[in-house]
Design a protein around this motif. Structure first.
Motif, PDB file in Angstrom:
ATOM      1  N   GLY A  11       0.924  -1.186  -0.113  1.00 14.08           N
ATOM      2  CA  GLY A  11      -0.009   0.026  -0.213  1.00 14.08           C
ATOM      3  C   GLY A  11       0.922   1.317  -0.048  1.00 14.08           C
ATOM      4  N   ARG A  12       2.197   1.257   0.023  1.00 13.05           N
ATOM      5  CA  ARG A  12       3.059   2.181   0.284  1.00 13.05           C
ATOM      6  C   ARG A  12       4.159   2.196  -0.883  1.00 13.05           C
ATOM      7  NH1 ARG A  12       3.024   0.266   5.218  1.00 13.05           N
ATOM      8  NH2 ARG A  12       4.956  -0.348   4.885  1.00 13.05           N
ATOM      9  N   GLY A  13       3.415   1.504  -1.840  1.00 12.97           N
ATOM     10  CA  GLY A  13       4.574   1.341  -3.058  1.00 12.97           C
ATOM     11  C   GLY A  13       5.198  -0.197  -3.105  1.00 12.97           C
ATOM     12  N   PRO A  14       5.751  -0.729  -4.110  1.00 10.45           N
ATOM     13  CA  PRO A  14       5.967  -2.067  -4.065  1.00 10.45           C
ATOM     14  C   PRO A  14       7.043  -2.596  -3.012  1.00 10.45           C
ATOM     15  CG  PRO A  14       6.726  -1.074  -6.353  1.00 10.45           C
ATOM     16  CD  PRO A  14       5.775  -0.038  -5.641  1.00 10.45           C
ATOM     17  N   VAL A  15       6.843  -3.592  -2.486  1.00  6.60           N
ATOM     18  CA  VAL A  15       8.292  -4.188  -1.732  1.00  6.60           C
ATOM     19  C   VAL A  15       8.904  -5.035  -2.375  1.00  6.60           C
ATOM     20  CG1 VAL A  15       8.659  -5.417   0.497  1.00  6.60           C
ATOM     21  CG2 VAL A  15       6.955  -3.804   0.480  1.00  6.60           C
ATOM     22  N   LEU A  16       8.200  -5.902  -3.467  1.00  7.61           N
ATOM     23  CA  LEU A  16       8.898  -6.602  -4.454  1.00  7.61           C
ATOM     24  C   LEU A  16       8.346  -5.918  -5.727  1.00  7.61           C
ATOM     25  CD1 LEU A  16       8.581 -10.196  -2.852  1.00  7.61           C
ATOM     26  CD2 LEU A  16      10.477  -8.584  -2.686  1.00  7.61           C
ATOM     27  N   ASP A  17       9.369  -5.946  -6.537  1.00  3.66           N
ATOM     28  CA  ASP A  17       8.823  -4.989  -7.833  1.00  3.66           C
ATOM     29  C   ASP A  17       9.327  -5.870  -9.004  1.00  3.66           C
ATOM     30  OD1 ASP A  17       8.134  -3.362  -9.843  1.00  3.66           O
ATOM     31  OD2 ASP A  17       9.357  -1.648  -9.514  1.00  3.66           O
ATOM     32  N   ASP A  18       8.650  -7.020  -9.547  1.00  2.00           N
ATOM     33  CA  ASP A  18       9.138  -7.909 -10.692  1.00  2.00           C
ATOM     34  C   ASP A  18      10.333  -8.374 -10.378  1.00  2.00           C
ATOM     35  OD1 ASP A  18       8.672  -8.800 -13.397  1.00  2.00           O
ATOM     36  OD2 ASP A  18       9.715  -7.347 -14.140  1.00  2.00           O
ATOM     37  N   LEU A  19      10.408  -8.936  -9.256  1.00  2.00           N
ATOM     38  CA  LEU A  19      11.583  -9.781  -8.691  1.00  2.00           C
ATOM     39  C   LEU A  19      11.893 -10.996  -9.443  1.00  2.00           C
ATOM     40  CD1 LEU A  19      13.142  -9.524  -5.369  1.00  2.00           C
ATOM     41  CD2 LEU A  19      13.281 -11.882  -6.618  1.00  2.00           C
ATOM     42  N   THR A  20      13.028 -11.341 -10.004  1.00  2.65           N
ATOM     43  CA  THR A  20      13.105 -12.597 -10.665  1.00  2.65           C
ATOM     44  C   THR A  20      14.555 -13.071 -10.245  1.00  2.65           C
ATOM     45  OG1 THR A  20      11.521 -12.197 -12.627  1.00  2.65           O
ATOM     46  CG2 THR A  20      13.246 -13.707 -12.825  1.00  2.65           C
TER      47      THR A  20
END
Length: 231
Positions: A11-20
């Motif tokens: 809710g405050r922005g992504p903690v994980l962001d397209d992590l691979t």
């Protein structure tokens, strides 16, 4: 373990962001990153404790949190307040009872120096002693894959070195290990491959030799590919 396109937003922005990223079987994979980069959140997703908004995870070919995965995976968290009042060997014997073929509790406790702590409640142990108990709890079920969240934080040099030796033996025995740490020396000493995570995604990956091929230290590579944590 294979993680693909993982995204989680609190809710405050992504903690994980397209992590691979990938952790090879029988290898020790180091996951580095500043505070708030998403390392602990990643491990919790891989254990089924959190569910990502998007993406896919396969742990030993299984989905996280399923009975098939749980029986084969160990997890060492950063802290376990729920264990507050129990004594170390009581805890390990209870955890061992949950598995069909656990490690010998007394032998494991001897290896990690826990017998001398047998009468002390978990909450009264030092931070490094709690870490040793946490590690034993993650290993007692003979996992094929174990997640270790900053396993040597708070340990003195003797305990840290003993832990390194144990992890090396586990890797040699074919156990897959995914380890987060802030200690560059630890990552360089133990890791077959390193993923440096920043702001919820992998910034750079490689072996220590590959990452430092231009003469930079691992710490210099880390600083060049991450942002300072806030707060």
């Amino acid at each position: 373990m294979q993680v693909t396109g993982l995204r989680l937003d609190f809710g405050r922005g992504p903690v994980l962001d397209d992590l691979t990223l990938t952790a090879e079987r029988g290898a020790l994979t180091g996951v580095l990153g500043p505070n708030g980069a998403g390392k602990t959140t990643l491990l919790r997703c891989c254990n089924g404790l959190l569910r990502a908004d998007r993406g896919d995870i396969r742990v030993l070919g299984e989905r996280p949190g399923t009975a098939a995965a749980a029986a084969r995976v160990g997890m060492m968290p950063q802290s376990t307040g729920a264990w507050s009042g129990i004594r170390p060997l009581e805890l390990l014997r209870y955890l061992a009872s949950l598995y069909a073929h656990p490690l010998d509790v007394d032998a494991l406790a001897e290896r990690l120096g826990l017998h001398r702590l047998s009468r002390t409640p978990y909450r009264r142990l030092s931070g490094g002693q709690q870490q040793a108990v946490n590690l034993a709890g993650a290993l007692v079920g003979r996992p094929e894959l174990v997640f270790l969240d900053e396993p040597t934080a708070g340990m003195d040099p003797h305990a840290r070195r003993a832990t390194w030796e144990l992890l090396g033996e586990l890797r040699t025995a074919g156990v897959s290990i995914v380890l987060t740490t802030h200690a560059m020396e630890e990552a360089a000493e133990l890791s077959d491959r390193i993923h440096i995570v920043d702001r919820g995604r992998v910034a750079v990956s490689g072996t220590v030799a590959q990452l430092t091929a231009d003469g930079s230290s691992l710490e210099q590579v880390f600083l060049a590919n991450t942002h300072a944590s806030i707060g």
